[in-house]
Scaffold this motif. Structure first.
Motif, short mmCIF file in Angstrom:
data_model
loop_
_atom_site.label_atom_id
_atom_site.label_comp_id
_atom_site.label_asym_id
_atom_site.label_seq_id
_atom_site.Cartn_x
_atom_site.Cartn_y
_atom_site.Cartn_z
N LEU A 167 0.82 -1.21 0.00
CA LEU A 167 0.00 0.00 0.00
C LEU A 167 0.85 1.26 0.00
O LEU A 167 0.32 2.36 0.01
CB LEU A 167 -0.94 -0.01 1.22
CG LEU A 167 -1.83 -1.25 1.36
CD1 LEU A 167 -2.74 -1.11 2.57
CD2 LEU A 167 -2.66 -1.46 0.11
N ARG A 173 0.29 6.89 -1.61
CA ARG A 173 -1.16 6.89 -1.46
C ARG A 173 -1.81 8.20 -1.90
O ARG A 173 -2.93 8.21 -2.40
CB ARG A 173 -1.54 6.54 -0.01
CG ARG A 173 -1.18 5.09 0.35
CD ARG A 173 -1.80 4.67 1.67
NE ARG A 173 -1.40 5.54 2.77
CZ ARG A 173 -0.24 5.48 3.39
NH1 ARG A 173 0.67 4.58 3.00
NH2 ARG A 173 0.05 6.29 4.38
N HIS A 176 -1.98 7.99 -5.67
CA HIS A 176 -2.99 7.00 -6.04
C HIS A 176 -4.39 7.53 -5.74
O HIS A 176 -5.34 7.28 -6.51
CB HIS A 176 -2.73 5.70 -5.27
CG HIS A 176 -3.64 4.58 -5.64
ND1 HIS A 176 -4.42 3.91 -4.72
CD2 HIS A 176 -3.92 4.01 -6.84
CE1 HIS A 176 -5.12 2.99 -5.32
NE2 HIS A 176 -4.84 3.01 -6.62
N ARG A 177 -4.53 8.26 -4.65
CA ARG A 177 -5.83 8.83 -4.28
C ARG A 177 -6.35 9.76 -5.37
O ARG A 177 -7.52 9.67 -5.77
CB ARG A 177 -5.68 9.59 -2.95
CG ARG A 177 -6.96 10.23 -2.45
CD ARG A 177 -6.71 11.00 -1.15
NE ARG A 177 -7.96 11.54 -0.63
CZ ARG A 177 -8.51 12.67 -1.05
NH1 ARG A 177 -7.93 13.38 -2.01
NH2 ARG A 177 -9.65 13.10 -0.52
N LEU A 204 -9.88 4.98 -1.67
CA LEU A 204 -9.32 3.62 -1.61
C LEU A 204 -10.36 2.63 -1.08
O LEU A 204 -10.38 1.47 -1.48
CB LEU A 204 -8.08 3.60 -0.72
CG LEU A 204 -7.25 2.30 -0.70
CD1 LEU A 204 -6.64 2.03 -2.08
CD2 LEU A 204 -6.17 2.38 0.35
N LEU A 224 -2.45 0.58 -7.17
CA LEU A 224 -1.58 1.28 -6.24
C LEU A 224 -0.12 0.98 -6.50
O LEU A 224 0.75 1.84 -6.35
CB LEU A 224 -1.96 0.89 -4.81
CG LEU A 224 -1.56 1.86 -3.70
CD1 LEU A 224 -2.54 1.79 -2.56
CD2 LEU A 224 -0.17 1.56 -3.17
N VAL A 257 -6.47 -4.32 -0.68
CA VAL A 257 -6.30 -3.07 0.08
C VAL A 257 -6.59 -3.24 1.57
O VAL A 257 -6.26 -2.38 2.36
CB VAL A 257 -7.18 -1.93 -0.50
CG1 VAL A 257 -6.76 -1.62 -1.92
CG2 VAL A 257 -8.66 -2.29 -0.43
#
Length: 423
Positions: A167, A173, A176-177, A204, A224, A257
């Protein structure tokens, strides 16, 4: 009114408990071998602990927690999982100052989630879990995964699949968000209300949705792993190298996730591939939670752990036809004939138990034939028969139930005789 067990709970009856005790003993022994010391935390905590740690956009916090207000007006919640309570105890008792790091902890006990009852899934369930807090070494990730795999293999399961993912770190993150928001936003009206609420707060979580899991956009969602920063990628590569060294087979799943907000870097699940196990195949899940200790008031300390449901473990054993070896038999059953013999039997049974010999006798005033049947049902290894004649001679008659052989033994030697035979 006929009372029944509350929906989503179960009575574990005496004929079932030997299996539970066997599993619990294996779990405790492996915890000893791996050096994860037991911690016992309260069954309920302040509600905010789970809101801050698990995440207020997760299904657990939004839909599944048993929350109530006590007489002092405080909001309390029956624990839905074990990591938050363990980390809270770690912070409260300043375990980060212990000379030996990381701090390795294990726990076992009931957890509570309000969800639809399914095979192996209850509203009150028993969870075993471990936490290693204080190390950012990828080798401890591999140890945690190895520990989890060891549990299932020690108990005889073979149809297992380990799935892992990374992750990443905060930078990973965040990137990726943004990609997830851009991916789902044009069609978010096609998704459930939970997903709509999560789009901006925590996109997510959309990937973990049970309602829209078959939506085409789920399959094409940004992965991710494509956004891992170089340090995150290097960390994940190191974890995989350690797993390779340990000979642990795994499958990388970019869509894994996990259902809790505190996870980052390594995440994993162990699944049953046994035929007929059921639609929900996950047996165990875990991962790294760097930042969680800090989130609930402690120093910036990394951590990793896993948890498993004993109910689902039992279901997997049943699916593979694994019979646990449990010792539920009886060492000795005393058949007493007459009032004087009954007095002696009460004395003998006490002396047996003081020496660790499991023993029972008749308390229903039945005749000899019925007492012998009872001994047979209880799977007694030996039957000790005592009547008026035996009392006069100072002996008992001992029947070896497996062979049917009988012999006379002096009353004052019966304890030593049975100890020798049973050894």
């Amino acid at each position: 009114m006929a009372f029944k067990v509350p929906r989503g709970t179960q009575d574990i009856l005496p004929e079932q408990t030997p299996k539970w005790q066997k599993i619990e003993s294996v779990l405790r022994e492996l915890a000893r071998v791996y050096r994860y010391k037991e911690i016992r935390t309260p069954i309920f905590e302040h509600t905010e602990l789970f809101q801050r740690s698990v995440g207020d956009t997760t299904d657990i916090v939004q839909k599944e927690m048993y929350t109530f207000e006590d007489r002092g007006g405080r909001s309390l919640t029956l624990r839905p999982e074990g990591t938050a309570s363990t980390v809270r105890a770690y912070v409260e008792h300043k375990m980060y100052g212990a000379p030996e790091q990381p701090v390795k902890l294990s726990y076992m006990g009931p957890m509570f989630r309000y969800e639809r009852q399914q095979a192996g899934r209850y509203r009150q369930f028993v969870q075993f879990g471990v936490e290693a807090i204080g190390s950012a070494d990828p080798a401890i990730d591999a140890e945690i995964i190895s520990f989890a795999m060891d549990i299932y293999q020690t108990l005889g399961l073979k149809d297992l699949k380990l799935v892992i993912n990374s992750l990443g770190d905060k930078e990973t993150r965040d990137a990726h968000r943004t990609a997830l928001i851009n991916h789902f936003k044009p069609s978010i009206h096609e998704f459930c209300d939970d997903c709509k609420n999560r789009l901006e707060k925590n996109p997510l979580r959309i990937l973990d949705c049970k309602v829209d899991r078959e939506h085409p956009l789920m399959e094409t969602a940004p992965k991710l792993t494509d956004y891992l920063t170089p340090p995150s990628k290097e960390y994940f590569d190191q974890v995989k190298k350690y797993l390779d060294v340990l000979g642990i087979e795994y499958e990388v799943d970019p869509n894994l996730v996990r259902g809790l907000d505190y996870y980052n870097h390594t995440a994993f699940e162990i699944m049953s591939t046994a035929e007929g196990f059921g639609a929900i195949t996950t047996l165990c899940g875990g991962g790294r939670y760097n930042g969680l200790v800090e989130e609930i008031g402690g120093p910036s300390v990394p951590g990793i752990g896993f948890a498993l449901s004993i109910e689902r473990l039992l279901l997997a054993l049943e699916a593979e036809g694994v019979e646990l070896e449990v010792n539920d038999g009886l060492d000795a059953y005393i058949v007493a004939l007459g009032d004087e013999a009954k007095l002696k039997a009460v004395e003998l049974i006490s002396s047996f138990r003081l020496k660790g010999i499991s023993a029972d006798m008749d308390y229903m005033m039945r005749k000899m034939k019925a007492q012998m049947k009872s001994a047979d049902r209880l799977q007694a290894k030996f039957v000790v028969i005592i009547g008026e004649e035996e009392l006069e001679e100072g002996i008992v008659v001992v029947k070896h139930m497996e062979t049917g052989n009988q012999e006379k033994v002096q009353i004052n030697e019966i304890v030593n005789f049975l100890k020798q035979q049973l050894s």
